[in-house]
Design a protein around this motif. Structure first.
Motif, short mmCIF file in Angstrom:
data_model
loop_
_atom_site.label_atom_id
_atom_site.label_comp_id
_atom_site.label_asym_id
_atom_site.label_seq_id
_atom_site.Cartn_x
_atom_site.Cartn_y
_atom_site.Cartn_z
N TRP A 11 0.90 -1.14 -0.05
CA TRP A 11 0.18 0.03 -0.10
C TRP A 11 0.83 1.25 0.20
CZ3 TRP A 11 -2.52 -4.02 2.71
CH2 TRP A 11 -3.69 -4.36 2.43
N ASP A 13 4.78 3.32 0.76
CA ASP A 13 5.76 3.41 1.86
C ASP A 13 6.66 2.18 2.00
OD1 ASP A 13 4.35 6.01 2.26
OD2 ASP A 13 2.87 4.96 3.19
N ASN A 38 1.43 13.74 -3.54
CA ASN A 38 0.81 12.78 -2.70
C ASN A 38 2.00 11.60 -2.10
OD1 ASN A 38 0.45 11.76 -5.01
ND2 ASN A 38 -1.27 10.35 -4.52
N ALA A 39 2.94 11.53 -2.99
CA ALA A 39 4.03 10.46 -2.61
C ALA A 39 5.14 11.23 -1.72
CB ALA A 39 4.70 10.02 -4.10
N GLY A 126 -9.63 9.28 3.31
CA GLY A 126 -8.50 9.55 3.86
C GLY A 126 -7.52 9.98 3.04
N THR A 127 -7.78 10.64 2.00
CA THR A 127 -6.86 11.20 1.14
C THR A 127 -5.63 12.24 1.70
OG1 THR A 127 -7.95 13.35 0.44
CG2 THR A 127 -8.63 11.38 -0.66
N THR A 128 -4.84 12.47 0.98
CA THR A 128 -3.52 13.30 1.21
C THR A 128 -4.12 14.87 1.30
OG1 THR A 128 -2.66 13.35 -0.86
CG2 THR A 128 -1.70 11.73 0.76
N GLN A 223 2.97 5.53 -4.56
CA GLN A 223 2.05 4.94 -4.03
C GLN A 223 2.44 3.37 -4.04
OE1 GLN A 223 0.60 7.49 -6.13
NE2 GLN A 223 1.17 8.63 -4.45
N LEU A 227 -3.05 0.32 -4.08
CA LEU A 227 -3.56 1.85 -3.99
C LEU A 227 -4.13 2.04 -5.60
CD1 LEU A 227 -1.58 3.95 -1.40
CD2 LEU A 227 -4.19 3.13 -1.22
N VAL A 237 -8.36 4.06 -2.39
CA VAL A 237 -7.16 3.86 -3.47
C VAL A 237 -6.80 5.54 -3.71
CG1 VAL A 237 -7.69 1.77 -4.59
CG2 VAL A 237 -8.84 3.65 -5.49
N THR A 238 -5.78 5.58 -4.62
CA THR A 238 -5.29 6.70 -5.02
C THR A 238 -6.00 6.80 -6.50
OG1 THR A 238 -3.62 8.40 -5.36
CG2 THR A 238 -2.98 6.15 -5.99
N VAL A 272 -1.43 3.79 4.87
CA VAL A 272 -2.29 4.87 5.64
C VAL A 272 -3.80 5.23 4.93
CG1 VAL A 272 -0.27 6.21 6.29
CG2 VAL A 272 -1.02 6.27 3.91
N ARG A 302 1.08 11.42 8.87
CA ARG A 302 -0.02 10.79 9.81
C ARG A 302 0.66 9.30 10.18
NH1 ARG A 302 -4.73 10.04 5.82
NH2 ARG A 302 -3.16 10.05 4.27
P1 IMP Z 1 -4.64 10.68 -2.52
O1 IMP Z 1 -3.57 9.87 -3.20
O2 IMP Z 1 -4.34 11.87 -1.74
O3 IMP Z 1 -6.01 10.78 -3.35
O4 IMP Z 1 -5.39 9.52 -1.27
C1 IMP Z 1 -5.95 8.43 -1.58
C2 IMP Z 1 -5.35 7.25 -0.85
O5 IMP Z 1 -3.99 6.73 -1.08
C3 IMP Z 1 -5.22 7.62 0.66
O6 IMP Z 1 -5.64 6.19 1.36
C4 IMP Z 1 -3.92 7.86 0.82
O7 IMP Z 1 -3.44 8.01 2.33
C5 IMP Z 1 -3.25 7.06 -0.13
N1 IMP Z 1 -1.69 7.44 -0.34
C6 IMP Z 1 -1.68 8.54 -1.49
N2 IMP Z 1 -0.30 8.48 -1.43
C7 IMP Z 1 0.10 7.68 -0.68
C8 IMP Z 1 1.64 7.29 -0.46
O8 IMP Z 1 2.71 7.80 -1.07
N3 IMP Z 1 1.93 6.28 0.23
C9 IMP Z 1 0.95 5.79 0.98
N4 IMP Z 1 -0.33 6.13 0.90
C10 IMP Z 1 -0.77 6.91 0.05
#
Ligand code: IMP
Length: 427
Positions: A11, A13, A38-39, A126-128, A223, A227, A237-238, A272, A302
């Motif tokens: 998932w 990280d 978000n990475a 729970g997006t970033t 990611q 995800l 998911v992203t 996360v 987080r």
């Molecule tokens: P988003 O990518 O911000 O839209 O978030 C969507 C989901 O992907 C959430 O659960 C985030 O915590 C997860 N996510 C986004 N980027 C990462 C990353 O780099 N590592 C781990 N989880 C991520």
């Protein structure tokens, strides 16, 4: 024509920054193909620690050209502040290339991300909160703003107005927020245009020519597999494709060009944000993994949810990505446990299931079936070869390899650049 894809097998990280950086010296191009800021990659070079969110980790290797591919979403303010942060620390960033087709995360995409999550309440993803999902949504809805639009003011104005038309209705009438003025957004975006211009290039042409010329190109996924918008635990998911196929669409190279697909696999599991996670631990073992593994998000700060290794997930990652190798990371974090449980299958409604169920409902009901492997107490951080590892650590790695379906070609035994055991060369 060595083209390697390096991606997260769980998932996210998993420690991709370390793996990419390890290869950095021998790689000519490092390409990000999806996601945005978000990475979070942490790369340790000497005694310096770098946290990168948007930039490819190749930016830290002097001989390497870092590339932001068309599949990435770019927040220009983050881009410029990450670049100037590196410049202040003496890192030369002048080789960076950015695809003119990459989409821009606009201020209204960030606003929409935040208000949507708030509106979802308990059901939030729970997006970033970085505007990633709404920017990809605009791309698919064909109202996105691309990097190249910054260089045609009248097109930019028209596109921003078109994108805001519907959004302002939703913001004001549904979310009870203020409307966003198109002129202000255009002005802000135009303010970035000249600063970004030196980096903008036809990255598809450059990368394909590089492959023709036998250069080494590394495609770096953000990611992780679970995800992925298509193959992950949807809807948690992203909004992009971190899986191997995403490298082709997100960089404009054909699948016939990819020679190796390396999955980064943590020796345990973290996630996360919201969503199912069968091996999640809520006890002191979970707390210990979090503490020892430093499991706190680089981007969001987080705490990560932690659990034991899940071989069902690893097998799935092997399949959907066509993995040729694994890079096992953070093995040192497991030092000190007398016994280490590993999830080998799930029990779903009383039945043993060996593979990831396609049904979301089944996956939510999956209970891990554990096998327990003997642990080790010796410090492994200075191990240089597989045979330097204690027998039980060797057996743990071999067991994971057998369960996961692809050879483990490298093992991370500490955060530093040289704290890695290479078993098979990636090049
Ligand atoms: P988003 O990518 O911000 O839209 O978030 C969507 C989901 O992907 C959430 O659960 C985030 O915590 C997860 N996510 C986004 N980027 C990462 C990353 O780099 N590592 C781990 N989880 C991520």
């Amino acid at each position: 024509m060595p083209a390697l894809v390096l991606l997260g097998a769980q998932w996210g990280d998993e420690g991709k920054g370390k793996a990419t950086d390890l290869l950095g010296g021998s790689v000519d191009y490092v390409v990000r193909y999806q996601g945005g800021n978000n990475a979070g990659h942490t790369v340790v070079v000497g005694d310096q620690k770098y946290a990168l969110h948007l930039l490819p980790s190749g930016i830290l290797s002097p001989g390497c050209t870092p590339v932001i591919g068309n599949g990435v979403v770019v927040d220009p303010s983050v881009l410029l502040s990450e670049l100037s942060g590196l410049n202040e620390r003496g890192v030369d960033t002048s080789k960076l290339l950015i695809s003119g087709n990459a989409h821009i995360i606009t201020p209204y995409n960030v606003t929409v991300d935040k208000v949507t999550e708030r509106f979802l309440g308990k059901r939030k993803i729970g997006t970033t909160g970085r505007g990633i999902g709404p920017t990809y949504a605009d791309k698919i809805n064909r109202v996105g703003i691309r990097v190249q639009d910054l260089y045609d003011e009248s097109i930019l104005q028209q596109k921003v107005e078109a994108a805001l038309d519907a959004k302002n209705q939703i913001l004001t009438k549904l979310y009870n927020r203020r409307a966003i003025a198109a002129d202000q957004v255009v002005e802000e975006l135009l303010g970035y245009a000249e600063k970004i211009r030196p980096y903008v290039a036809d990255t598809v042409l450059i990368l394909n020519q590089a492959l023709e010329d036998d250069k080494v190109v590394l495609f770096e996924g953000g990611q992780g597999t679970l995800l992925d918008i298509d193959h992950g635990t949807y809807p948690f998911v992203t909004s992009s494709n971190p899986t191997a196929g995403g490298a082709c669409t997100g960089a404009g190279v054909g699948p016939t060009k990819i020679s190796r697909v390396i999955g980064i696999l943590k020796a345990y599991t973290t996630r996360v944000g919201s969503g199912p996670f069968p091996t999640e631990l809520f006890d002191e073992d979970g707390e210990a993994l979090r503490r020892i593994g430093g499991e706190r998000g680089v981007t969001t700060g987080r705490d990560r949810r932690c659990g034991w290794f899940d071989a069902v997930i690893a097998r799935y990652a092997t399949r959907v990505n066509g993995l040729t190798d694994f890079f096992l990371t953070k093995l040192d974090v497991l030092t000190g446990w007398e016994e280490i449980p590993v999830c080998v299958a799930y029990e779903i409604d009383g039945k043993r299931v060996e593979e990831l169920p396609y049904s979301q409902t089944d996956f939510h009901h999956a209970k891990p079936v554990y096998e327990t492997l003997p642990g080790w107490s010796e410090d492994i951080t200075s191990a240089k070869s597989f045979s330097d590892l204690p027998k039980n650590a060797q057996n743990y790695v071999k067991a994971l390899e057998e369960m996961s379906g692809a050879p483990i070609s490298a093992i991370g035994v500490g955060p530093g650049r040289d704290e890695t055991i290479e078993i098979n060369s990636f090049l």
